[in-house]
Design a protein around this motif. Structure first.
Motif, short mmCIF file in Angstrom:
data_model
loop_
_atom_site.label_atom_id
_atom_site.label_comp_id
_atom_site.label_asym_id
_atom_site.label_seq_id
_atom_site.Cartn_x
_atom_site.Cartn_y
_atom_site.Cartn_z
N UNK A 368 43.56 78.68 70.41
CA UNK A 368 42.15 78.35 70.19
C UNK A 368 41.68 78.65 68.77
N UNK A 369 42.45 79.49 68.05
CA UNK A 369 42.01 79.85 66.69
C UNK A 369 42.38 78.77 65.66
N UNK A 370 43.16 77.77 66.06
CA UNK A 370 43.50 76.70 65.09
C UNK A 370 42.61 75.48 65.36
N UNK A 371 41.78 75.09 64.36
CA UNK A 371 40.88 73.94 64.57
C UNK A 371 41.69 72.66 64.85
N UNK A 372 41.08 71.73 65.59
CA UNK A 372 41.80 70.49 65.95
C UNK A 372 42.25 69.74 64.70
N UNK A 373 41.46 69.83 63.64
CA UNK A 373 41.81 69.11 62.40
C UNK A 373 43.02 69.74 61.71
N UNK A 374 43.47 70.89 62.23
CA UNK A 374 44.69 71.51 61.68
C UNK A 374 45.85 71.41 62.69
N UNK A 375 45.74 70.48 63.59
CA UNK A 375 46.82 70.08 64.49
C UNK A 375 47.49 71.25 65.23
N UNK A 376 46.75 71.90 66.14
CA UNK A 376 47.35 73.03 66.89
C UNK A 376 48.60 72.62 67.68
N UNK A 377 48.63 71.39 68.16
CA UNK A 377 49.81 70.93 68.92
C UNK A 377 51.05 70.95 68.03
N UNK A 378 50.91 70.42 66.82
CA UNK A 378 52.06 70.37 65.93
C UNK A 378 52.45 71.78 65.47
N UNK A 379 51.45 72.65 65.32
CA UNK A 379 51.74 74.05 64.95
C UNK A 379 52.59 74.69 66.04
N UNK A 380 52.28 74.39 67.30
CA UNK A 380 53.05 74.94 68.41
C UNK A 380 54.46 74.34 68.45
N UNK A 381 54.55 73.05 68.21
CA UNK A 381 55.87 72.37 68.17
C UNK A 381 56.77 73.06 67.14
N UNK A 382 56.23 73.34 65.96
CA UNK A 382 57.06 73.94 64.91
C UNK A 382 57.41 75.39 65.27
N UNK A 383 56.50 76.09 65.93
CA UNK A 383 56.78 77.49 66.32
C UNK A 383 57.91 77.55 67.36
N UNK A 384 57.93 76.61 68.29
CA UNK A 384 58.99 76.60 69.32
C UNK A 384 60.35 76.34 68.68
N UNK A 385 60.33 75.51 67.66
CA UNK A 385 61.59 75.24 66.96
C UNK A 385 62.05 76.49 66.19
N UNK A 386 61.12 77.10 65.47
CA UNK A 386 61.50 78.27 64.67
C UNK A 386 61.97 79.42 65.57
N UNK A 387 61.31 79.58 66.69
CA UNK A 387 61.64 80.71 67.58
C UNK A 387 63.00 80.51 68.25
N UNK A 388 63.26 79.29 68.76
CA UNK A 388 64.47 79.16 69.58
C UNK A 388 65.22 77.86 69.44
N UNK A 389 64.93 77.10 68.38
CA UNK A 389 65.68 75.85 68.17
C UNK A 389 65.35 74.77 69.18
N UNK A 390 64.17 74.88 69.82
CA UNK A 390 63.77 73.87 70.81
C UNK A 390 62.96 72.78 70.12
N UNK A 391 63.33 71.54 70.38
CA UNK A 391 62.56 70.43 69.80
C UNK A 391 61.67 69.83 70.87
N UNK A 392 60.37 69.78 70.57
CA UNK A 392 59.39 69.20 71.50
C UNK A 392 58.58 68.17 70.71
N UNK A 393 57.54 67.63 71.31
CA UNK A 393 56.73 66.65 70.58
C UNK A 393 55.24 66.88 70.85
N UNK A 394 54.46 66.70 69.80
CA UNK A 394 53.01 66.79 69.94
C UNK A 394 52.48 65.49 70.54
N UNK A 433 66.11 79.55 79.46
CA UNK A 433 66.03 79.88 78.04
C UNK A 433 64.76 79.28 77.42
N UNK A 434 64.47 78.05 77.78
CA UNK A 434 63.27 77.37 77.25
C UNK A 434 62.02 78.17 77.62
#
Ligand SMILES: Cc1ncc(COP(=O)(O)O)c(C=O)c1O
Length: 471
Positions: A368-394, A433-434
């Motif tokens: 909730x702290x990331x404004x919609x104009x800063x694409x929270x979905x994509x921020x989460x996508x990149x975090x999942x990749x960095x954390x565990x190599x999981x590729x998802x999509x916004x 694992x996911x």
């Protein structure tokens, strides 16, 4: 895995555990990476997971499209592929399999779903035309808009609330549909389309009652009803387990009933046909089919192969048969539900109830702290990749956002992150694992930052957009 609502299959009448209904004959290695390697790979991909090299991904949940594991029967059929330019026997097997399920007389093979959409909407679309749907998938919307027409989504109210559970959140809002027909004028509406299941709305199913009622409205106004049938088998199984009166009906008959209400369909065989490539357009209207075939010949290929090799047509014919096996569907729907339950138990905001092919995280609630104009979905996508190599999509404002006249973002209706589960590919330990990775990211969500777009294209920008972190 715990048993689901219904025991429709042989073994699970006795056992609570639903096992993968296949054993593994051929394997391929997974690629493990270090956190530093993932950081470098993500920077090189401009924070867009579509631009990653697949070798840098451990668990690839970008899409369930074309990523299924084919069966030994499909591989055997591939060897039988008839590559004749015209009149290939593989085409007739394919045509019979499609006709058996859809009942459509005119069947046009295409190289994938969007090719069917391109052909259909190039002919029926154009400036001033309006198309109505529960929710158009991104390629469908893009093909409509590319023709100069307008695409309007009319999903039911429950479908707009990711965390509220309801059995058929993919339904079209019937009142809104009638209102939209009146507002835009029947003469401007070439067809109504139902996407089953509703991919962009969380893989949620459409009920038979809703399909029937949509048909009745279309009949009242003389409008054709088309189905985006990519996940028709998963939708049919949901009807079986969730809708009154269908529990004892074979899934194939449920699918046949769905198609009986339609005038035509577009299909990506990369989903509910277990194929790595392929699709089709099918319809009841001969003059329209002839126009579509003409366009097929100049864009895809001769009408009996339409952009596919004979072997692909064989794989689809077998896949369409296998997808309707109820042991498979019970396992499939349960495995998505299993991951959803694990996440919900850890308070992760996850779309409820589980969809048919993917787990959807509600990124707006997650971050909730990331404004919609800063694409929270994509921020989460990149975090999942960095954390565990999981590729998802916004599936949110990066995919569907538009700009107003002042250049401000008009956000998408929902900010979702989709983890699509390829069919018959990953086992339960991969899924465990996911869950672990998502829960880890959830624990440190406050550390996540938003992103800005530094390069984008006009249509389908999410595929190629370049982003950078906001420091
Ligand atoms: C609902 C829906 N419609 C259409 C398509 C387009 O199919 P394809 O990727 O085969 O072009 C997709 C693909 O993901 C989809 O999910």
């Amino acid at each position: 895995m715990r048993t689901i609502l219904i025991n429709c299959t042989k073994i699970i009448r006795f056992m609570r555990t639903i096992i993968e209904p296949f054993r593994i004959k051929s394997v391929e290695p997974l690629h493990f990476t270090t956190p530093q390697q993932r950081k470098t790979a993500l920077e090189k991909a401009y924070y867009n997971t579509f631009l990653l090299h697949a070798d840098d991904v451990l668990i690839d949940l970008l899409t369930d499209s074309g990523t299924s594991a084919m069966s030994s029967e499909q591989w055997a059929a591939i060897m039988r592929g008839d590559e004749s330019y015209a009149g290939s026997s593989s085409f007739f097997k394919f045509e019979e399999a499609v006709r058996d399920i859809t009942g459509m007389p005119y069947i046009i093979p295409t190289h994938q779903g969007r090719a069917s959409e391109k052909i259909l909407f190039s002919i029926v679309g154009g400036a001033g035309k309006v198309f109505l749907s529960n929710t158009f998938f991104d390629t469908t919307r893009a093909n409509i808009e590319f023709s100069g027409a307008k695409a309007v989504d009319l999903v039911c109210e429950e479908g707009k609330h990711p965390l509220i559970s309801a059995p058929f959140k993919g339904n079209i809002d019937l009142v809104a549909l009638e209102r939209a027909i009146e507002e835009h004028g029947v003469g401007n509406i070439p067809l109504v389309m139902l996407t089953i299941t509703n991919n962009s709305g969380g893989g949620q199913p459409v009920s038979m009652e809703n399909i029937r009622a949509t048909r009745a409205i279309c009949d009242r106004y003389g409008l054709p009803l088309y189905i985006d049938a990519c996940r028709f088998a998963e939708n049919s199984y949901f009807i079986k387990i969730r809708e009154e009166g269908y529990r004892n009906i074979p899934v194939k008959e449920i699918a046949q009933e769905i198609f009986s209400y339609a005038d035509g369909c577009t299909m990506s065989a990369k989903k509910d046909a277990f194929a790595n490539i392929g699709g089709f357009l099918a319809m009841k209207d001969l003059p329209l089919a002839l126009k579509c075939r003409n366009l097929l010949v100049i864009t895809e290929g001769f009408p009996t192969y339409g952009g596919l090799a004979g072997r692909d047509l064989e794989a689809i014919a077998v896949g369409l048969h296998e997808i309707l096996e109820e042991d498979y569907l019970a396992y499939r729907i349960r495995s998505i539900e299993y991951l959803t339950e694990k996440l919900a138990a850890a308070d992760v905001p996850v779309m409820q109830p589980a969809g048919g092919h993917a787990v959807y995280l509600d990124a707006a609630t997650f971050l909730p702290h990331i404004p919609l104009a800063q694409y929270p979905g994509q921020a989460l996508v990149t975090a999942l990749y960095l954390e565990g190599g999981i590729r998802s999509v916004e599936i949110g404002s990066l995919m569907f956002g538009k700009y107003d006249a002042a250049g401000e973002l008009i956000p998408a209706a929902l900010e979702l992150v989709r983890l699509a589960i390829p069919r018959r590919v990953y086992t339960q330990s991969h899924i465990d694992y996911v869950a672990e990775v998502i829960i880890e990211v959830f624990k440190k969500k406050q550390e996540l930052k938003g992103l800005k777009i530094i390069h984008e294209t006009e249509l389908l920008r999410h595929f190629t957009a370049r982003l950078a972190p906001i420091e």
